[in-house]
Design an enzyme around this catalytic site. Structure first.
Site, PDB file in Angstrom:
ATOM      1  N   GLU A  46       3.350  34.150  -8.257  1.00 41.48           N
ATOM      2  CA  GLU A  46       3.093  33.910  -9.678  1.00 41.48           C
ATOM      3  C   GLU A  46       4.456  33.781 -10.352  1.00 41.48           C
ATOM      4  O   GLU A  46       5.065  34.758 -10.784  1.00 41.48           O
ATOM      5  CB  GLU A  46       2.295  35.056 -10.306  1.00 41.48           C
ATOM      6  CG  GLU A  46       1.783  34.725 -11.700  1.00 41.48           C
ATOM      7  CD  GLU A  46       2.448  35.471 -12.840  1.00 41.48           C
ATOM      8  OE1 GLU A  46       2.169  35.145 -14.008  1.00 41.48           O
ATOM      9  OE2 GLU A  46       3.262  36.387 -12.597  1.00 41.48           O
TER      10      GLU A  46
ATOM     11  N   ASP B   9       2.864  39.353  -8.433  1.00 47.57           N
ATOM     12  CA  ASP B   9       2.979  39.245  -9.883  1.00 47.57           C
ATOM     13  C   ASP B   9       4.449  39.212 -10.314  1.00 47.57           C
ATOM     14  O   ASP B   9       5.269  39.988  -9.803  1.00 47.57           O
ATOM     15  CB  ASP B   9       2.280  40.469 -10.502  1.00 47.57           C
ATOM     16  CG  ASP B   9       2.338  40.464 -12.007  1.00 47.57           C
ATOM     17  OD1 ASP B   9       1.801  39.517 -12.608  1.00 47.57           O
ATOM     18  OD2 ASP B   9       2.920  41.405 -12.592  1.00 47.57           O
TER      19      ASP B   9
HETATM   20  C1  GLC Z   1       2.082  38.429 -15.086  1.00 48.10           C
HETATM   21  C2  GLC Z   1       0.650  38.541 -15.543  1.00 48.10           C
HETATM   22  C3  GLC Z   1       0.611  38.857 -16.994  1.00 48.10           C
HETATM   23  C4  GLC Z   1       1.348  40.141 -17.234  1.00 48.10           C
HETATM   24  C5  GLC Z   1       2.757  40.107 -16.628  1.00 48.10           C
HETATM   25  C6  GLC Z   1       3.358  41.470 -16.545  1.00 48.10           C
HETATM   26  O1  GLC Z   1       2.739  37.382 -15.681  1.00 48.10           O
HETATM   27  O2  GLC Z   1      -0.037  37.371 -15.249  1.00 48.10           O
HETATM   28  O3  GLC Z   1      -0.704  38.934 -17.472  1.00 48.10           O
HETATM   29  O4  GLC Z   1       1.437  40.374 -18.608  1.00 48.10           O
HETATM   30  O5  GLC Z   1       2.750  39.620 -15.300  1.00 48.10           O
HETATM   31  O6  GLC Z   1       2.808  42.195 -15.483  1.00 48.10           O
END
Ligand code: GLC
Length: 650
Positions: free
Chosen positions: A337, A295
């Protein structure tokens, strides 16, 4: 003159010094499984040099670097010893077939456990549903212990080893992982490693001014450094609060909080943080998680004078985690991500880093082409931005739990005569329904008054026009929306990579505005597409007169078809020239199978002429694999509004 690189030799030396000590510590357990230990040591020797180099880059300047190495090796052996036998078997299986996830057979789904089935125990009863859909990759959205109230949809983790008690227990999770594995479904979870919640035990100890734990986070006694950093930083959630630092009254210090004020960024300059998080990662791998979604990768390293995104050390950290995983749990894969500029997204994709990556550019450009009815930006961008290193793959999605941001490259847009800023404004107006000609029912997310920037929330169906059409009770508009949905789904399934279904989209889930009455999430419009309502629609899937049934069957049909076509596995994807500004086409090939896929982004019928078809290799009569229609060679091809055809031109 090439400078002598002393590191490989020192890597070997330090391993030779440390390993005997560690072997002594764990002698009993190691003695019980000499063959296994031998295999582990082979992996250790294979990966150690690069791990040493990464760690040296990150922490070599610290006086106790040798201690860091000792501790890391200790961690590796401990978590390997704890790894259950069945997962060690899985490791062997995956090592024998390391590219298993590139197969055309792999199809993914993602869901929130609490929204889908209330809890983990009940999720078990729905494995048959996932099988019916044809999924073999299942991502469960964050389900760890979190603060009550707003916890950013689970992304503020208070304990990586405890499941949110409303959802279940860690034991249930590992049981579920085993049950899924038995059915050939790989479990995917998030690894939220940029930050913890402010209720995590480390944060609590930091709040009580424990210096060791204050060093787990970026904290500052006054505004001097935060102000210097802030000049260059992007605000991720500007409507929630200003700036990227939060005052902590208990500590009487400012804390770095990139996202919400309750999400404290971890300080990876501290080797203890690196090791502690590596242990959390290995712990999750040992529960049977096969893919970790890393993440917010872009934010994990801070450097004054930069925007603190995508720093070189962010890559080094992930590569070091990767080397550790390869030693302890070689079946574990990372998915990045990185919702950043496409040039930066690609940097995380590497055999030694993340072998999987979300494809935010494709997602955004599919919506862009749907709004403009023109494919030039999609076509231009995909032509040069789709290729990634061999052995890695994209995870393609139309919608996910997050918003849509227009992350295309400005210069790409300019090169084909599009003004990027004006285009983003147009797209935002289009998808928030401000544009009177729009079919979409999107909701603005995080409007930034300073920059004018905004992102879009909404479900696949609502953004594609279904909600509006149903409100208007217009059957022609409903059919148009259905065709748009089928079109985007067809591309997601065929373009190359793992298609990832946001569960609920298989039956056409629409926006749910009930979040507006919940004070904890009212400011976060992403909840419009994280619906708790209408999950019973799954029961309608037997009633052939419903739209839900149609969506479900189209989805399953396409997944099934994909699985029969080796040309759709990962690998070459060549964007073709269609000669028509509304069409987007590409060739997929494997061995002697060749499939030409053409997609019409306009409501009107569109023609690809025989000359262009011929240039793509259409020579004889060819069949559209989606509906078995035969197209005569030498003739122009007319696609209906929003039609997608998969032509077998082998
Ligand atoms: C990522 C997640 C998102 C979240 C962010 C902070 O981008 O997909 O939903 O708000 O991380 O953890």
């Amino acid at each position: 003159m090439v400078e002598y690189d002393w590191r490989p030799e020192q890597a070997v030396k330090s391993l030779n010094r440390i390993l005997p000590e560690v072997e002594k510590t764990f002698a009993d357990k190691i003695g019980q499984a000499p063959d296994e230990w031998h295999k582990f040591k082979n992996r250790l020797h294979r990966e150690w040099e690069r791990l040493f180099i990464y760690l040296h880059q990150l922490y070599g300047w610290q006086y106790d670097f040798f201690y860091t190495l000792q501790r890391i090796l200790n961690t590796l052996v401990r978590y390997w010893l704890e790894r259950p036998a069945e997962l060690k078997l899985l490791d062997e299986k995956r090592e024998a077939d390391p590219c298993w996830f590139l197969s055309e057979k792999v199809v993914g789904g993602v869901l929130y456990v609490d929204l889908f089935s209330d809890n983990l125990a009940k999720l078990d009863d729905h494995i048959s549903y996932f099988k019916k859909l044809g999924l073999n990759y299942l991502h469960l959205m964050p389900l760890f212990a979190v603060p009550k109230g707003d916890n950013d949809g689970g992304y503020a983790v208070s304990d990586y080893r405890a499941i949110n008690p409303d959802i279940g227990t860690m034991e249930e999770l590992s049981k579920l992982a085993a049950a899924l594995r038995d059915e050939g479904i790989s479990l995917v979870l998030d690894f939220v490693f940029n930050h913890t919640s402010d209720e995590h035990i480390w944060a609590q100890k930091a709040k009580s001014n424990h210096p060791d734990f204050m060093a787990y986070y970026h904290t500052y006694p006054d505004r001097e450094l935060p102000d210097q950093f802030q000049t260059y930083l992007r605000e991720i959630f500007p409507t929630v609060r200003k700036g990227n630092f939060t005052w902590c009254e208990e500590m009487k210090r400012w804390v770095w909080t990139t996202f919400n004020s309750f999400q404290w960024d971890l300080n990876y300059q501290n080797p203890k943080v690196f090791r502690a998080m590596a242990e959390e990662m290995l712990f999750l791998a040992n529960q049977g998680v096969e893919v970790l979604r890393l993440d917010a990768v872009a934010f994990i390293w801070k450097r004054l004078g930069t925007n603190c995104e995508n720093q070189p050390e962010a890559h080094t950290i992930i590569r070091a985690f990767n080397a550790m995983a390869k030693i302890v749990a070689p079946s574990l894969l990372f998915k990045s991500e990185a919702i950043v500029h496409p040039d930066d997204v690609i940097q995380y994709i590497h055999l030694d880093e993340c072998r999987l990556s979300y494809n935010p550019l494709l997602m955004a450009l599919l919506w862009e082409a749907l709004a403009t009815r023109e494919t030039k930006l999609l076509e231009y961008s995909m032509r040069h931005r789709y290729p990634i290193p061999a052995g890695c793959t994209w995870v393609n999605f139309i919608r996910c739990h997050d918003d849509i941001g227009w992350t295309f490259d400005d210069q790409d847009a300019r090169n084909i005569g599009i003004d990027p800023a004006a285009h983003r404004t147009f797209l935002n107006k289009f998808y928030t329904g401000e544009n009177p000609d729009s079919f979409a029912k999107g909701v603005p997310f995080q409007f930034n008054a300073n920059t004018g920037d905004v992102r879009i929330s909404g479900t696949f169906s609502s953004l594609a026009g279904l909600e509006d059409a149903i409100l208007k009770q217009d059957s022609e508009l409903i059919e148009q929306a259905v065709r748009r949905i089928n079109l985007l789904r067809s591309i997601m399934v065929s373009i190359g990579g793992i298609p990832l279904l946001y569960i609920g989209d298989e039956w056409g889930m629409m926006n749910d505005y009930s979040y507006l009455t919940d004070p904890t999430i009212v400011n976060d419009s992403r909840w419009v597409h994280r619906s708790r309502k209408r999950w019973n629609a799954r029961e309608d899937l037997t009633d052939q007169d419903t739209l839900e049934w149609r969506f479900f069957h189209e989805t399953v049909k396409l997944f099934d078809l994909r699985k029969k076509l080796p040309a759709l596995q990962n690998g070459g994807m060549e964007v073709i020239h269609t000669g028509n500004p509304h069409l987007f086409g590409y060739l997929r090939a494997f061995k002697d199978q060749k499939i030409l896929i053409i997609n019409n982004f306009s409501e009107e019928p569109q023609t690809m002429d025989a000359v262009h078809l011929n240039a793509c290799g259409v020579k004889d009569d060819v069949m559209n694999l989606i509906n078995n229609d035969v197209l005569s060679s030498g003739k122009d091809l007319v696609l209906n509004g929003h039609q997608s055809v998969w032509l077998d031109i082998s």
